[in-house]
Design an enzyme around this catalytic site. Structure first.
Site, short mmCIF file in Angstrom:
data_model
loop_
_atom_site.label_atom_id
_atom_site.label_comp_id
_atom_site.label_asym_id
_atom_site.label_seq_id
_atom_site.Cartn_x
_atom_site.Cartn_y
_atom_site.Cartn_z
N ARG A 1 36.68 31.16 44.75
CA ARG A 1 35.48 31.93 45.08
C ARG A 1 34.77 32.33 43.78
O ARG A 1 35.37 32.96 42.92
CB ARG A 1 35.83 33.18 45.89
CG ARG A 1 34.63 34.04 46.17
CD ARG A 1 34.89 35.19 47.15
NE ARG A 1 33.70 36.01 47.20
CZ ARG A 1 33.64 37.30 46.88
NH1 ARG A 1 34.74 37.96 46.54
NH2 ARG A 1 32.51 37.94 46.90
N HIS B 1 26.37 38.68 43.63
CA HIS B 1 27.43 39.61 43.26
C HIS B 1 26.85 40.56 42.21
O HIS B 1 27.29 40.61 41.07
CB HIS B 1 28.67 38.86 42.76
CG HIS B 1 29.96 39.63 42.86
ND1 HIS B 1 31.07 39.16 43.55
CD2 HIS B 1 30.32 40.83 42.37
CE1 HIS B 1 32.06 40.05 43.46
NE2 HIS B 1 31.63 41.09 42.74
N GLU C 1 29.86 42.84 48.98
CA GLU C 1 30.00 44.30 49.03
C GLU C 1 28.72 45.10 48.90
O GLU C 1 28.56 45.88 47.95
CB GLU C 1 30.97 44.78 47.94
CG GLU C 1 32.37 44.28 48.09
CD GLU C 1 33.36 45.02 47.18
OE1 GLU C 1 32.93 45.90 46.40
OE2 GLU C 1 34.55 44.73 47.26
N ASN D 1 36.64 42.28 51.90
CA ASN D 1 37.31 42.68 50.67
C ASN D 1 38.08 43.95 50.96
O ASN D 1 37.52 44.90 51.51
CB ASN D 1 36.31 42.97 49.54
CG ASN D 1 35.62 41.72 49.02
OD1 ASN D 1 35.91 40.61 49.45
ND2 ASN D 1 34.71 41.91 48.08
N TYR E 1 41.21 46.71 49.40
CA TYR E 1 42.10 47.10 48.31
C TYR E 1 43.04 48.26 48.64
O TYR E 1 44.18 48.26 48.22
CB TYR E 1 41.28 47.51 47.07
CG TYR E 1 40.60 46.35 46.38
CD1 TYR E 1 41.20 45.70 45.31
CD2 TYR E 1 39.36 45.89 46.81
CE1 TYR E 1 40.59 44.63 44.67
CE2 TYR E 1 38.73 44.82 46.18
CZ TYR E 1 39.36 44.19 45.11
OH TYR E 1 38.75 43.13 44.50
N GLU F 1 38.56 39.16 48.84
CA GLU F 1 39.12 39.84 47.67
C GLU F 1 40.27 40.72 48.10
O GLU F 1 40.17 41.43 49.12
CB GLU F 1 38.10 40.75 46.97
CG GLU F 1 37.07 40.05 46.14
CD GLU F 1 36.11 41.02 45.44
OE1 GLU F 1 36.50 42.18 45.14
OE2 GLU F 1 34.96 40.61 45.21
C1 GBH Z 1 35.43 44.94 44.11
O1 GBH Z 1 35.06 46.22 44.55
C2 GBH Z 1 34.30 44.15 43.50
O2 GBH Z 1 33.75 43.24 44.44
C3 GBH Z 1 34.73 43.38 42.28
O3 GBH Z 1 33.59 42.91 41.60
C4 GBH Z 1 35.58 44.27 41.41
O4 GBH Z 1 35.90 43.68 40.19
C5 GBH Z 1 36.85 44.56 42.17
O5 GBH Z 1 36.58 45.10 43.40
C6 GBH Z 1 37.80 45.54 41.48
O6 GBH Z 1 37.25 46.81 41.41
O7 GBH Z 1 34.99 54.80 40.99
O8 GBH Z 1 35.52 56.47 42.65
O9 GBH Z 1 33.27 55.56 42.51
C7 GBH Z 1 36.11 46.94 45.18
C8 GBH Z 1 35.62 48.13 45.95
C9 GBH Z 1 34.35 50.10 45.75
C10 GBH Z 1 36.35 49.89 44.52
C11 GBH Z 1 33.89 51.20 44.83
C12 GBH Z 1 35.93 50.98 43.59
C13 GBH Z 1 34.53 52.88 43.27
C14 GBH Z 1 35.24 54.15 43.50
N1 GBH Z 1 35.22 49.19 45.05
N2 GBH Z 1 35.03 51.90 44.26
S1 GBH Z 1 34.73 55.33 42.33
#
Ligand code: GBH
Length: 511
Positions: free
Chosen positions: A83, A127, A184, A324, A326, A401
């Site tokens: 991807r 992106h 996202e 995505n 996490y 992701e």
């Molecule tokens: C993804 O976002 C992105 O698509 C990717 O580009 C990135 O590298 C990867 O994850 C790893 O981060 O800092 O408290 O404001 C993941 C979802 C949403 C996670 C926003 C972090 C910020 C929280 N992200 N969140 S804060």
């Protein structure tokens, strides 16, 4: 590393997509090479104080020059799909036609090299790197307006996006079987227009201007309109040239799982609201043609309305669900009425939920990664997948992701960082829960680890590492396999009954 065996009853079909992901601005570098235009992330990362250590994507992993080496890492890991995203300003320096031939040639080289190695490109159009030139077009009054224009606040950007998307379909569509319009939107909308921590840095009270009560909803609305139009265009082109374009298209949305803090009705409703404000904000329009009722009720007049034509175009604008995922949070209903006192209106206040990392018994929801937002909660992934399947009628899902950073990885010696047991445990846990979800009946069609290699982690710069491969930023960007890359290789091998995905042919004449 422990034993890697087939997740025995894991029903991975033979055409399951095993992949890894990256994004253009995070890995390419070469920000002013071969005619590339500036994006809002170039501008933003060059403003002092916006990123950790003032880091920028000027060089990043230099994948623009080292893509063959990166693809070799992908080949050695045994993935079937890669991807990647296309940088809009690299192929359209002004955000509009004409195309930059050198930018187009670069993506032709990448795509052809992947195919020559039996790896299928899975391509994201956007992106987060909006061409700066488009932003300048609509410059207004505040400091931020002057620097960035209005970006996604401008309805016309949706049409520019369709022009760009069409150019990508025509240039690369003969070899790309899977497209994602946006990565996202929740993240770039909320951080770009709600908290101001990502480009274009807008929020109520931000020095760059903004209004957190309205702008996230307007930006999201235009992104959804752009998505609907781009999918319609793809389907039109496909009908006209079915032998050239016969791929699938969707959008990729991110969501943290929300586990009710208690079994009270209030907390269960708050957890549902938490999911609706993240995922259904975007997925409901794409699947049903309308925003979720909870948002219509809470946001009121600040939520823009789709015209009947837009709603009809959006409804069904997907061939699969891109997810995505996490982490997970406990969610409870706050003990104050919405909106949050003293905060004014905002997405956060409208959602009217409180998130915590600890259960009612005071137990942490899961071990913390390097980022304060990332707790390792494998069971949340299974619940998340089941929730998507239930709400959206069991669509085919690509997990586009999933991954983590490792506590203190950036401060470790090279040898310590390469031995990333924490990340191996993360993948083992999340993959086994994905397998469980598949046994529950969820139709997962593919999985992409984030990320193939360490890269520019947006506002965190190079201080956070999500790669399966290590990039040595102090020694000529040398790449190294981490333990997790070897583990993932073995997991894929143990769980691939045989590659049978359909491959396109490389086209040496393209471009
Ligand atoms: C993804 O976002 C992105 O698509 C990717 O580009 C990135 O590298 C990867 O994850 C790893 O981060 O800092 O408290 O404001 C993941 C979802 C949403 C996670 C926003 C972090 C910020 C929280 N992200 N969140 S804060």
């Amino acid at each position: 590393l422990g034993n890697v065996s087939a997740d025995s009853s894991a029903p991975y079909p033979s055409d399951f997509a095993w992949g890894a992901a990256t994004a253009a601005y995070q890995v390419e570098g070469a920000y002013n090479t071969d005619g590339r235009g500036m994006s809002i992330w170039d501008t933003f990362s060059h403003i002092p104080g916006k990123t950790a250590n003032g880091d920028t994507g000027d060089v990043a992993d230099d994948s623009y020059h080292r893509y063959e080496e990166d693809i070799k890492l992908a080949v050695e890991m045994g993935i079937t799909h890669y991807r990647m995203s296309i940088s809009w300003p690299r192929i359209m320096p002004n955000g509009k036609l004409p195309l930059n031939p050198k930018g187009v040639a670069f993506y032709n080289d990448v795509i052809n090299t992947l195919l020559a190695h039996n790896i299928e490109p899975f391509v994201t159009l956007y992106h987060w790197d909006l061409p700066q030139a488009l932003a300048n077009d609509s410059a207004g009054q505040s400091e931020g307006d002057k620097l960035f224009g209005k970006g996604w606040l401008e309805a016309s950007v949706a049409d520019d996006f369709v022009t760009y998307a069409e150019a990508c379909f025509l240039q690369f569509g003969d070899r790309v079987s899977n497209w994602l319009t946006f990565n996202e939107p929740l993240t770039f909308v909320n951080l770009g227009y709600g908290s101001g921590t990502h480009a274009p840095g807008r929020c109520s009270g931000c020095s760059l201007g903004g209004d957190s009560a309205t702008e996230p909803y307007i930006a999201a609305h235009n992104v959804l309109r752009a998505h609907g139009k781009a999918v319609a265009r793809y389907r039109q082109l496909k009908a006209m040239a079915p032998s050239m374009l016969d791929g699938k298209i969707g959008i990729t949305l991110n969501c943290d799982w929300g586990e009710p803090f208690t079994s009270s009705k209030d907390d269960e409703e708050a957890a549902t609201r938490f999911l609706e404000f993240q995922l259904a904000w975007y997925a409901d329009p794409v699947f049903f043609g309308a925003y979720p009722a909870s948002m219509v009720a809470a946001v009121g007049d600040r939520l823009p309305k789709f015209t009947a034509e837009e709603a009809a175009q959006l409804k069904g604008s997907w061939d699969f669900f891109g997810l995505n995922h996490y982490t997970s949070k406990y969610v409870k209903k706050p003990d104050y009425p919405a909106p949050l006192p003293g905060m004014g209106n905002s997405w956060y206040a409208d959602a009217h939920t409180t998130q915590t990392d600890t259960s009612i018994d005071g137990i942490l929801i899961g071990p913390l990664g390097d980022s304060s937002w990332l707790h390792v909660v494998p069971w949340g992934f299974r619940k998340m997948l089941n929730w998507v399947a239930e709400r959206y009628g069991n669509p085919g899902i690509y997990v586009t992701e999933n991954g983590c950073d490792v506590p203190n990885e950036s401060k470790m010696s090279l040898a310590e960082a390469l031995d990333d047991k924490f990340r191996v445990d993360f993948y083992r846990g999340y993959l086994s829960n994905m397998a469980e979800a598949m046994k529950d009946g969820v139709k997962v069609k593919g999985y992409f680890a984030w990320s193939l290699l360490d890269n520019f982690e947006w506002a965190d710069g190079y201080s956070k590492r999500f790669g399966l491969h290590y990039v040595d930023y102090s020694d000529n960007l040398k790449r190294y396999k981490k333990s997790s890359a070897k583990w993932y290789h073995d997991y894929i091998r143990a769980n691939s009954p045989g590659k049978s995905h359909k491959l396109r042919m490389a086209n040496p004449n393209a471009g």
